[in-house]
Design a protein around this motif. Structure first.
Motif, PDB file in Angstrom:
ATOM      1  N   GLU A 184     102.044  20.230  46.640  1.00  0.00           N
ATOM      2  CA  GLU A 184     102.120  20.476  48.132  1.00  0.00           C
ATOM      3  C   GLU A 184     104.147  19.455  47.877  1.00  0.00           C
ATOM      4  N   PRO A 210     105.807  13.083  55.993  1.00  0.00           N
ATOM      5  CA  PRO A 210     105.150  13.628  55.059  1.00  0.00           C
ATOM      6  C   PRO A 210     105.544  14.896  53.977  1.00  0.00           C
ATOM      7  N   GLY A 268     103.401  16.344  51.891  1.00  0.00           N
ATOM      8  CA  GLY A 268     101.892  16.817  51.133  1.00  0.00           C
ATOM      9  C   GLY A 268     101.112  16.276  50.237  1.00  0.00           C
ATOM     10  N   VAL A 269     100.212  16.383  50.192  1.00  0.00           N
ATOM     11  CA  VAL A 269      99.100  15.776  49.167  1.00  0.00           C
ATOM     12  C   VAL A 269      98.480  16.287  47.895  1.00  0.00           C
ATOM     13  N   GLY A 308     101.294  12.081  53.928  1.00  0.00           N
ATOM     14  CA  GLY A 308     100.508  13.617  54.081  1.00  0.00           C
ATOM     15  C   GLY A 308      99.232  13.085  54.838  1.00  0.00           C
ATOM     16  N   ASN A 309      98.552  14.560  55.860  1.00  0.00           N
ATOM     17  CA  ASN A 309      97.010  14.245  55.964  1.00  0.00           C
ATOM     18  C   ASN A 309      97.031  12.856  56.168  1.00  0.00           C
ATOM     19  N   ASN A 310      95.742  12.158  56.372  1.00  0.00           N
ATOM     20  CA  ASN A 310      95.537  11.039  56.695  1.00  0.00           C
ATOM     21  C   ASN A 310      96.460   9.796  56.329  1.00  0.00           C
ATOM     22  N   GLU A 311      97.773  10.026  55.824  1.00  0.00           N
ATOM     23  CA  GLU A 311      98.527   8.986  55.332  1.00  0.00           C
ATOM     24  C   GLU A 311      99.828   8.921  55.659  1.00  0.00           C
ATOM     25  N   THR A 312     100.238   9.253  56.722  1.00  0.00           N
ATOM     26  CA  THR A 312     101.200   9.139  57.195  1.00  0.00           C
ATOM     27  C   THR A 312     101.652   7.138  57.385  1.00  0.00           C
TER      28      THR A 312
END
Length: 181
Positions: free
Chosen positions: A23, A16, A18-19, A6-10
């Protein structure tokens, strides 16, 4: 089901979770409780302890949760810190270490290689532990973005977008191969 951090890795084809360890464990557990998938494939970036090169693709079904303090005998754990969904005993997996921290000490990181641990990704251990708990076959596909040294963060930032493209091409190709059988 294909999942990612998630975040910038989608990715447009992945959900996603969670990082980091916490999460991803919470969100994946929630998902499994309400809509248990038949298979989990985690995709993401990873740092190399030295054997894998930038932009290499690594597939694995084995993860560890080893903190740096353990490598210097400054800590121990009563918990099982390796998990695997690999049922093919003839195939040796690259072990993916997971921690909420990114390793930046190159000399200390080389100790992972002596333990047969090849790369690090923040989420994979949690993913495999949840998969194990729910009896779900699972694996991971990673693209190397950096080495675990003092430049780890800068190299990750520099290589991340290209690694995501390489990973997407690889995963879509593998899906196509599997569905054409």
């Amino acid at each position: 089901m294909i999942i990612c951090a998630g975040n910038n890795e989608t990715f447009d084809f992945a959900t996603p979770m969670g990082v980091g360890l916490i999460e991803s464990a919470i969100n994946l557990t929630r998902l499994c409780l309400f809509d248990k998938p038949e298979f989990l494939l985690f995709i993401g970036s990873a740092g190399s302890y030295g054997e894998h090169k930038i932009f290499d693709i690594v597939e694995s079904k084995t993860a560890s949760n080893i903190e740096l303090a353990f490598l210097n005998n400054d800590a121990y754990t009563p918990l099982d810190n390796v998990v695997s969904t690999n049922t093919d005993q003839t195939k040796r997996d690259v072990i993916v270490n997971s921690s909420n921290y990114i390793s930046t000490n190159e000399e200390l990181s080389k100790k992972f290689l002596k333990l047969d641990v090849g790369i690090e990704n923040m989420e994979f251990f949690a993913v495999l532990k949840v998969a194990q708990e729910f009896d779900i076959p699972a694996g991971g596909v990673f693209c190397i973005t950096n080495y675990t040294n003092k430049n780890a963060h800068e190299d990750f930032l520099k290589n991340h977008e290209e690694a995501k493209k390489i990973l997407e091409i690889h995963v879509k190709k593998r899906i196509k191969e599997l569905t054409s059988r």
